[in-house]
Design a protein around this motif. Sequence first.
Motif, short mmCIF file in Angstrom:
data_model
loop_
_atom_site.label_atom_id
_atom_site.label_comp_id
_atom_site.label_asym_id
_atom_site.label_seq_id
_atom_site.Cartn_x
_atom_site.Cartn_y
_atom_site.Cartn_z
N THR A 51 0.82 -1.21 0.00
CA THR A 51 0.00 0.00 0.00
C THR A 51 0.86 1.26 0.00
O THR A 51 2.09 1.20 0.07
CB THR A 51 -0.89 0.03 1.25
OG1 THR A 51 -0.05 0.22 2.41
CG2 THR A 51 -1.68 -1.26 1.39
N GLN A 52 0.18 2.40 -0.02
CA GLN A 52 0.87 3.69 0.05
C GLN A 52 1.65 3.81 1.36
O GLN A 52 2.75 4.37 1.39
CB GLN A 52 -0.16 4.81 -0.06
CG GLN A 52 0.42 6.19 -0.25
CD GLN A 52 -0.68 7.23 -0.40
OE1 GLN A 52 -1.33 7.60 0.59
NE2 GLN A 52 -0.89 7.70 -1.62
N ASN A 53 1.11 3.27 2.46
CA ASN A 53 1.82 3.29 3.73
C ASN A 53 3.09 2.45 3.69
O ASN A 53 4.13 2.82 4.24
CB ASN A 53 0.91 2.81 4.87
CG ASN A 53 -0.17 3.81 5.20
OD1 ASN A 53 -1.05 4.05 4.39
ND2 ASN A 53 -0.10 4.40 6.39
N ASP A 54 3.01 1.27 3.04
CA ASP A 54 4.21 0.45 2.87
C ASP A 54 5.28 1.21 2.10
O ASP A 54 6.47 1.11 2.41
CB ASP A 54 3.86 -0.85 2.13
CG ASP A 54 2.96 -1.76 2.93
OD1 ASP A 54 3.25 -1.96 4.13
OD2 ASP A 54 1.97 -2.26 2.37
N ALA A 111 13.44 5.47 -4.46
CA ALA A 111 12.30 5.30 -5.37
C ALA A 111 11.32 4.27 -4.84
O ALA A 111 10.20 4.14 -5.35
CB ALA A 111 12.80 4.89 -6.76
N GLY A 112 11.73 3.54 -3.82
CA GLY A 112 10.82 2.66 -3.11
C GLY A 112 10.38 1.44 -3.88
O GLY A 112 11.14 0.86 -4.66
N ILE A 113 9.14 1.04 -3.65
CA ILE A 113 8.57 -0.19 -4.21
C ILE A 113 7.99 0.13 -5.59
O ILE A 113 7.16 1.04 -5.70
CB ILE A 113 7.46 -0.75 -3.30
CG1 ILE A 113 7.98 -0.91 -1.86
CG2 ILE A 113 6.93 -2.07 -3.84
CD1 ILE A 113 6.88 -1.18 -0.85
N LEU A 152 -0.81 0.33 -4.41
CA LEU A 152 0.32 1.18 -4.02
C LEU A 152 -0.08 2.65 -3.91
O LEU A 152 0.60 3.42 -3.24
CB LEU A 152 1.46 1.00 -5.03
CG LEU A 152 2.88 1.25 -4.51
CD1 LEU A 152 3.17 0.40 -3.27
CD2 LEU A 152 3.91 0.97 -5.59
N GLY A 153 -1.15 3.05 -4.55
CA GLY A 153 -1.62 4.43 -4.42
C GLY A 153 -2.73 4.60 -3.41
O GLY A 153 -3.34 5.68 -3.33
N GLN A 208 4.64 10.15 -3.13
CA GLN A 208 4.82 10.98 -4.32
C GLN A 208 6.30 11.18 -4.63
O GLN A 208 6.72 11.12 -5.79
CB GLN A 208 4.14 12.34 -4.11
CG GLN A 208 4.21 13.25 -5.33
CD GLN A 208 3.57 14.59 -5.07
OE1 GLN A 208 3.99 15.32 -4.18
NE2 GLN A 208 2.54 14.92 -5.85
N THR A 209 7.11 11.41 -3.59
CA THR A 209 8.56 11.54 -3.78
C THR A 209 9.14 10.28 -4.41
O THR A 209 9.96 10.34 -5.32
CB THR A 209 9.25 11.81 -2.43
OG1 THR A 209 8.77 13.05 -1.90
CG2 THR A 209 10.76 11.87 -2.58
N ALA A 210 8.69 9.10 -3.93
CA ALA A 210 9.18 7.84 -4.48
C ALA A 210 8.81 7.73 -5.96
O ALA A 210 9.63 7.29 -6.78
CB ALA A 210 8.59 6.67 -3.71
N ALA A 211 7.59 8.14 -6.31
CA ALA A 211 7.15 8.06 -7.72
C ALA A 211 8.00 8.97 -8.60
O ALA A 211 8.40 8.58 -9.71
CB ALA A 211 5.67 8.42 -7.82
#
Length: 480
Positions: A127-130, A149-151, A167-168, A223-226
């Motif tokens: 999820t977004q929290n993950d 950049a995360g997951i 994820l969003g 958003q930063t990760a995206a």
Amino acid sequence: MLDRIRKDARRYGMLPAGALVVVAVSGGPDSVALLHALHTLSGEFGIRLHVFHMDHGLRGEASREDARYVEALAARLGLPVTVVEVPPGQLRAMPGSLQANARALRYRELAALARRLGATRVALGHTQNDQAETVLMRMLRGSGPRGLAGIPPVRREGDLWYIRPLLGVSRREIEEYCRQAALFPRLDESNLKPEYFRNRIRLHLLPMLEREYNPALVANLAQTAALLRDEDDFLDQLAASVLNRHRVPGDGVGFRCDPVLSEPVALARRVIRLAAREAAGDGYDLGYTAVSQVLEAMQRRAGSTVLDLPGGLRAVVEYDVCRFLPPEEPWPAAVGAEWPVAAEGVTLLPEAGIRVQVQRGGVPHGPWEAAFDADRLPGALAVRFRRPGDRIYPTGMTGSKKLQDLLVDAKVPRRLRDRVPLLVSGDDVIWVIGHRLDRRYLAGAGSRNILLVRVQPLRPDVEGGLGGLDRSEDSSCPGV
């Protein structure tokens, strides 16, 4: 929530029509909401679902109740389900991190099931929290743009795509979705234990930052990760272009040092990481410290440098080439071994990586053929590798030269010098095969008894001139 899943599914091509999707369901809120949402959207997207659950055997009766809950939910939705049971104690007996081992086993079983069923997609409930927790974890541990950049929403592994439709979506939205759909998911108490790093971020750090600094922190970190992921993808494309322009043939993945070093250092680092990943396989990620060691060796270039990297990968910097090699296979030839060559006909020598053919008479063509005066040869023909004290009287030179010096001057990489096949007659080296001949034994205009020797390489390192060496004109056999 469903609108956001629709949008991301179409943006990233997560749910192509006709796809069979294996959905990983633990029984917790995230995966339960994922399964229910995909079931709701299955007719719209034209997809089929298969439920997967792994009972890790870590929580006794609670784990078995999780499995029963998932089976009942799948039955309620009219979906097939596969439950994999891990024998109690197996994961705890394995070396390393319990969580890492559980994750690796889960992914392995997911991939195996998907391939048995012919599924092309595996859906995961991140999820977004993950995503926010992952970014914070990596920031605290120290990470570059790729880590931050995360997951990724979609990750491809061969013919299998791992997709993350939630994820969003925030955890609050998921809990509300479960309440409205009367799903009543299970609670894994291990997620509340503060001894795990991620749990401490989830239970303490993230709520404190939201409460005292920014209530929209989860969405902002996602958003930063995206944004970083998009930029990371672009820079990877740029690095691939640089790598392909300066790639050199031979073992593993190699490129020329100077033109890569002339690029901005950030791009040079990416070229190194990309080459390492190509040599080691998808999923391999060379860390900052190892990248810096390779970069330093490329800049220094003092002779030959071999770096042992994580996972058995090796980086070899020799002359103007940096090369990444998979774990080295043992060389089969015994030290000091020598293999006789038939006086006429074909001799197959897999230990030396060559096939040798000898015939009476003929004219050589190219660097893999040589003509010798049989009347001047000091003994029977054989093939071996170099030994201390070997010398040769090279064509195109006066006097003799140590074989060691000849190989260095020919820029044969150190790691390959003991693998150069030599044709010998008696105790004398008469041909450094594919590179240089001994002028004393070559056939000439007055030769009456000519032996034409033709060599066929059996391995890429031999066929490629021992790593793509640039042979001079003197390396080819002269005509007779």
